[in-house]
Design a protein around this motif. Structure first.
Motif, mmCIF file in Angstrom:
data_model
loop_
_atom_site.group_PDB
_atom_site.id
_atom_site.type_symbol
_atom_site.label_atom_id
_atom_site.label_comp_id
_atom_site.label_asym_id
_atom_site.label_seq_id
_atom_site.Cartn_x
_atom_site.Cartn_y
_atom_site.Cartn_z
ATOM 1 N N GLN A 81 0.836 -1.204 0.000
ATOM 2 C CA GLN A 81 0.000 0.000 0.000
ATOM 3 C C GLN A 81 0.868 1.250 0.000
ATOM 4 O O GLN A 81 0.577 2.220 -0.710
ATOM 5 N N ALA A 82 1.944 1.239 0.770
ATOM 6 C CA ALA A 82 2.853 2.382 0.791
ATOM 7 C C ALA A 82 3.545 2.576 -0.553
ATOM 8 O O ALA A 82 3.739 3.702 -0.998
ATOM 9 N N GLU A 83 3.909 1.464 -1.214
ATOM 10 C CA GLU A 83 4.508 1.580 -2.548
ATOM 11 C C GLU A 83 3.534 2.231 -3.524
ATOM 12 O O GLU A 83 3.939 3.066 -4.345
ATOM 13 N N ASP A 84 2.266 1.886 -3.426
ATOM 14 C CA ASP A 84 1.270 2.446 -4.327
ATOM 15 C C ASP A 84 1.025 3.926 -4.073
ATOM 16 O O ASP A 84 0.824 4.694 -5.008
ATOM 17 N N ASN A 85 1.033 4.309 -2.809
ATOM 18 C CA ASN A 85 0.648 5.686 -2.459
ATOM 19 C C ASN A 85 1.803 6.654 -2.357
ATOM 20 O O ASN A 85 1.588 7.856 -2.415
ATOM 21 N N PHE A 86 3.013 6.157 -2.154
ATOM 22 C CA PHE A 86 4.141 7.070 -2.003
ATOM 23 C C PHE A 86 5.120 6.823 -3.094
ATOM 24 O O PHE A 86 6.125 7.140 -3.294
#
Length: 86
Positions: A81-86
């Motif tokens: 999720q962090a890879e997708d959003n940041f």
């Protein structure tokens, strides 16, 4: 027109005060990363947990997370999720 000249003078004075302070602050920042020997036990635990997770992305970019425990799968999901959003 005269008021624009005064603004430039005020802005110039502000820049000559603020710019050196910023440059000194940047110069004092540490330039090296903390060594691995100084790693905390919590960081070591998270590192082991991250190594146990497999994240596979299919052709549409959807993450499929695999891990030995529910906690490691949640960790992998949050990482994806962090890879997708940041």
């Amino acid at each position: 027109m005269r008021s624009q000249g005064i603004c430039w003078k005020r802005c110039g004075v502000g820049a000559t005060i603020v710019l050196p302070i910023l440059l000194v602050g940047v110069a004092l920042l540490p330039r090296t990363a903390p060594s691995a020997a100084a790693e905390s036990p919590e960081m070591a635990r998270l590192s082991r947990q991250a190594r146990s997770v497999t994240i596979y992305r299919d052709e549409w970019g959807v993450p499929h997370v695999y891990g030995p425990t529910d906690a490691s799968v949640v960790f992998g999901f949050i990482y994806a999720q962090a890879e997708d959003n940041f």
